[in-house]
Scaffold this motif. Structure first.
Motif, PDB file in Angstrom:
ATOM      1  N   THR C 131      25.901  28.215  32.718  1.00 17.89           N
ATOM      2  CA  THR C 131      25.584  27.460  33.865  1.00 17.89           C
ATOM      3  C   THR C 131      24.852  26.002  33.274  1.00 17.89           C
ATOM      4  O   THR C 131      25.239  25.122  33.921  1.00 17.89           O
ATOM      5  N   LEU C 132      24.283  26.358  32.225  1.00  8.72           N
ATOM      6  CA  LEU C 132      23.599  24.944  31.412  1.00  8.72           C
ATOM      7  C   LEU C 132      24.487  24.294  30.567  1.00  8.72           C
ATOM      8  O   LEU C 132      24.314  22.882  30.389  1.00  8.72           O
ATOM      9  N   LEU C 133      25.655  24.952  30.151  1.00  8.60           N
ATOM     10  CA  LEU C 133      26.403  24.145  29.041  1.00  8.60           C
ATOM     11  C   LEU C 133      27.856  23.694  29.672  1.00  8.60           C
ATOM     12  O   LEU C 133      28.619  23.037  29.026  1.00  8.60           O
ATOM     13  N   PHE C 134      28.139  24.340  31.037  1.00  8.35           N
ATOM     14  CA  PHE C 134      29.427  23.919  31.491  1.00  8.35           C
ATOM     15  C   PHE C 134      28.890  23.176  32.869  1.00  8.35           C
ATOM     16  O   PHE C 134      27.837  23.258  33.410  1.00  8.35           O
ATOM     17  N   ASP C 135      30.098  22.323  33.285  1.00  3.52           N
ATOM     18  CA  ASP C 135      29.665  21.481  34.473  1.00  3.52           C
ATOM     19  C   ASP C 135      30.128  22.142  35.897  1.00  3.52           C
ATOM     20  O   ASP C 135      29.417  22.956  36.438  1.00  3.52           O
ATOM     21  N   LYS C 136      31.279  22.066  36.410  1.00  2.00           N
ATOM     22  CA  LYS C 136      31.593  22.762  37.761  1.00  2.00           C
ATOM     23  C   LYS C 136      32.252  23.921  37.653  1.00  2.00           C
ATOM     24  O   LYS C 136      32.172  24.679  38.582  1.00  2.00           O
ATOM     25  N   VAL C 137      32.922  24.187  36.485  1.00  2.00           N
ATOM     26  CA  VAL C 137      33.591  25.717  36.357  1.00  2.00           C
ATOM     27  C   VAL C 137      33.199  26.063  34.793  1.00  2.00           C
ATOM     28  O   VAL C 137      33.318  25.232  33.698  1.00  2.00           O
ATOM     29  N   PHE C 138      33.208  27.454  34.389  1.00  2.00           N
ATOM     30  CA  PHE C 138      33.145  28.033  33.204  1.00  2.00           C
ATOM     31  C   PHE C 138      34.606  28.341  32.837  1.00  2.00           C
ATOM     32  O   PHE C 138      35.437  28.878  33.739  1.00  2.00           O
ATOM     33  N   GLU C 139      35.139  27.963  31.644  1.00  2.00           N
ATOM     34  CA  GLU C 139      36.605  27.970  31.428  1.00  2.00           C
ATOM     35  C   GLU C 139      36.637  28.284  29.850  1.00  2.00           C
ATOM     36  O   GLU C 139      35.772  28.279  28.958  1.00  2.00           O
ATOM     37  N   ILE C 140      37.365  29.385  29.605  1.00  2.00           N
ATOM     38  CA  ILE C 140      37.792  30.051  28.444  1.00  2.00           C
ATOM     39  C   ILE C 140      39.213  30.417  28.298  1.00  2.00           C
ATOM     40  O   ILE C 140      39.625  31.063  29.329  1.00  2.00           O
ATOM     41  N   SER C 141      39.747  30.267  27.173  1.00  2.00           N
ATOM     42  CA  SER C 141      41.379  30.699  27.071  1.00  2.00           C
ATOM     43  C   SER C 141      41.428  31.381  25.455  1.00  2.00           C
ATOM     44  O   SER C 141      40.618  31.091  24.711  1.00  2.00           O
ATOM     45  N   SER C 142      42.449  32.021  25.711  1.00  2.00           N
ATOM     46  CA  SER C 142      42.923  32.641  24.213  1.00  2.00           C
ATOM     47  C   SER C 142      41.945  33.502  23.582  1.00  2.00           C
ATOM     48  O   SER C 142      41.769  33.235  22.262  1.00  2.00           O
ATOM     49  N   ILE C 143      41.236  34.456  24.298  1.00  2.00           N
ATOM     50  CA  ILE C 143      40.286  35.454  23.820  1.00  2.00           C
ATOM     51  C   ILE C 143      40.889  36.689  24.371  1.00  2.00           C
ATOM     52  O   ILE C 143      41.237  36.839  25.572  1.00  2.00           O
ATOM     53  N   GLU C 144      41.059  37.668  23.437  1.00  2.00           N
ATOM     54  CA  GLU C 144      41.683  39.079  24.050  1.00  2.00           C
ATOM     55  C   GLU C 144      40.905  39.670  25.142  1.00  2.00           C
ATOM     56  O   GLU C 144      41.631  40.028  26.154  1.00  2.00           O
ATOM     57  N   GLN C 145      39.618  39.483  25.055  1.00  2.00           N
ATOM     58  CA  GLN C 145      38.881  40.076  26.397  1.00  2.00           C
ATOM     59  C   GLN C 145      39.095  39.675  27.594  1.00  2.00           C
ATOM     60  O   GLN C 145      38.989  40.171  28.630  1.00  2.00           O
TER      61      GLN C 145
END
Lengths: 241, 241, 241, 241
Positions: C131-145
């Motif tokens: 929450t300190l490193l991202f702004d309005k949303v946390f986003e991540i893609s292309s990770i198997e998990q």
């Protein structure tokens, strides 16, 4: 960290002990053969002996107990142990299915040159990282945890502002070939109770198994802290001027 | 985290209690002598008291229970405990084989100046790192976990946006020589329930052992988070303007 | 992770159950009152609920089980539990010595707006750091998990290259005051099974307690990985162009 | 890490074994069905299989034991296991409530192309990070832990100064679609006992379950160390010139 209920039951039913197992059979959890197994479980959980790495040897009078080579350190049982006579270097017990530890001559150096009661060898990542971040010796001063370590050349432990110095020797292809450099470091650094091995790990010894364990914990704490200090650009030796 | 089956059996067979062991013998796991042993195992697994570092003291009315100096904190048993009378500072129980903790005058300061019920001392690496990254005080604000900590000078706990301030005192060669600086910090920071010691660790106290434990956990969480924030260049005190 | 031998013995001797304890008394380890206690021990060992932080609620038909406010989450027992009727919002069981959890209206939002079967709230440091490193949303893609997480708006789970988006709401002084922002995020992000709270932690829910647990584990894995990726300058959303 | 006292009691009272459970019922903790459950608990505690990620398969002669898809790996019991005939690829045991693991064709590749005795798949964050920090292959040399790994193409293990090379294949949307690339890597890298999958994790195999476990531990140690070395700007392959 599995429950020992079953194991203890099994032990209770083992009423007859094979003759060559007398040396490693005891209900006393502090017996070297039992203690090596217990401590290696803790070392495994600390990440110090995963992948069969590392090991430990305990001396009881003239009997040296040594974990075998290449076994999973967290799964050992007392019957896995080698026992050597410190004076003759002959095996009093040598399980046929295992190979003696390649660390044996290194453990012997600690016993014979420093009258150690136990010697611990780990592949701690903090130790390996410090051998990549420091040159000839690892040095740290003015951290409270230093006070857990002995002066060796005189009675008592180091003070807070004393500098802890641990020599770093270069690694060799075969573990037993480290013996010469280790013995040289033991002579050149009479205050050291440990020797780091570049890109490999650390050897720590002490007058008893408990002291060796405490020294290893305190040193690993300092190695881990030193890596964090280096990451933040903080010198590990405090300039007191 | 070994199974306690065997230990409990042993306890059940201990039918006669030596006279000087009455103070530290109880089947109640919440008895101070038992609780010190249990909590120190947890602290050890957190890396807070490895290498014999750190300790804990619990007060029960006027009796202060204190772990001995220089012992492996995760292997203590109730019979290791010192018991002191808070009013007279005389030992009601003093195991001959151990040395009293050098933390004793520091624990007494928390008992006498703040009417504490328990005092925890750790060598937490997050605490040591924060004393290397902050100057006179550790400061953090606007983190939810702050709400687990008390206001002290008035009833209730801190709010989310309140600033938690923990004074940092300089370390001394001998632990008992910290007493003066600790007492000064206790007076100058009436809202503090903890004091950090530079290059050493932290002292945390509270009105009960459980509150001291919770405060210590919440503070250590914040110290660890602060190190991570510093690593990423994020200020620990939020500018709300 | 203590051995449960003693506890189970105690349970066996509890032959008569006080009337108001029927709701929380069961030998089934999967009963909500037992499961909340067990899962919170695991969460504590993960550092997610130390210092009394965080919590969990499980729904069984119309009964909502909720851990109390401000207690040590790893030391809870079934008798600590609050039980609320989901339809009437009346307490079916309300232990007098404890305060109801301030998370209750937030848990209710997940039950009522998403028909959740359980809701987990942690103070995970990976969540706070994101929450300190991202702004309005946390986003991540292309990770198997990512494939462990549900699409919600349609059947099945996300694919490997899908982008996981978790909204971040701003923290408030009082936990219950988060309710409005949480409900707004639940409406605006119909694909989300979690909401991050700035400088605070995360809420994760799912159709069953096991799905909520798995979602929470998978999301925390991704939050922790995202912090490591940011530290090394690797973008968390892969540019597939 | 819960005490197994109760479970063992339960087992003792299970006197009649349903016919289709014969394959997975044994009091021997080393039986594949028991061992898969035990090892997955350890892998879970290492963060390798959280959120239902990862898995393990063990071969006993022509019977392949495989954990099901999408289950919590730390909570499996022997009755969850699938058993497949290696020669016919037919299921000898197929629990109706579960889906077969999508890793099955990958495990089969290790069994059929390398005569493996077990294959481990983890979502280790160190593995994922290394696939983000390295290009076509992961490489490391001159670290003692390398000596725990086999040469494969000739007898014996790697030497200290040998370079460990692990191929990295690109991830696919569906796990089973990795099979072609995995088989290609197995052929192109005859010395490899593992294959990394970009943004996904790692597959590690060995001639026995214990060797596979040791290889996986040693490789993960090296992956974790490599991330730390990269963070400090230290090359993972030592320039010996």
């Amino acid at each position: 960290m599995t429950c020992s209920c079953h194991e203890s039951k099994t032990t209770e039913s083992d009423l007859t002990i094979p003759e060559n197992d007398v040396l490693i059979t005891s209900n006393d959890p502090h017996h070297p053969a039992n203690l090596i197994c217990e401590l290696c479980k803790t070392f495994y959980n600390n990440g110090w002996v995963t992948g069969t790495g590392g090991g430990i040897s305990i001396r009881e009078e003239n009997n040296i107990y040594i974990a075998p080579s290449g076994v999973q350190k967290e799964r050992m049982v007392p019957t896995n142990m080698f026992v050597m006579d410190l004076k003759t270097h002959e095996y009093l017990r040598k399980p046929e299915v295992y190979k003696p530890s390649a660390c044996t001559p290194l453990f012997l150096s600690a016993y014979e040159m420093r009258d150690a009661g136990a010697c611990i060898h780990t592949h701690s990542q903090a130790a390996v990282m410090c051998t990549l971040l420091f040159d000839k010796v690892f040095e740290i001063s003015s951290i409270e945890q230093i006070k857990a370590l002995p002066k060796i050349t005189e009675a008592g432990n180091l003070w807070y502002s004393d500098k802890l110095v641990i020599p770093i020797i270069e690694n060799t292809e075969k573990e037993e070939d480290l013996t010469g450099a280790l013995q040289k470091a033991i002579i050149e650094y009479p205050s050291a109770t440990a020797v780091l091995v570049r890109r490999h790990g650390i050897y720590v010894w002490g007058p008893t198994v408990w002291k060796a364990k405490v020294y290893n914990e305190a040193i690993d704490y300092l190695l881990e802290l030193a890596v964090k200090m280096k990451q933040m650009g903080i010198p590990t030796v405090k300039n007191n001027s």
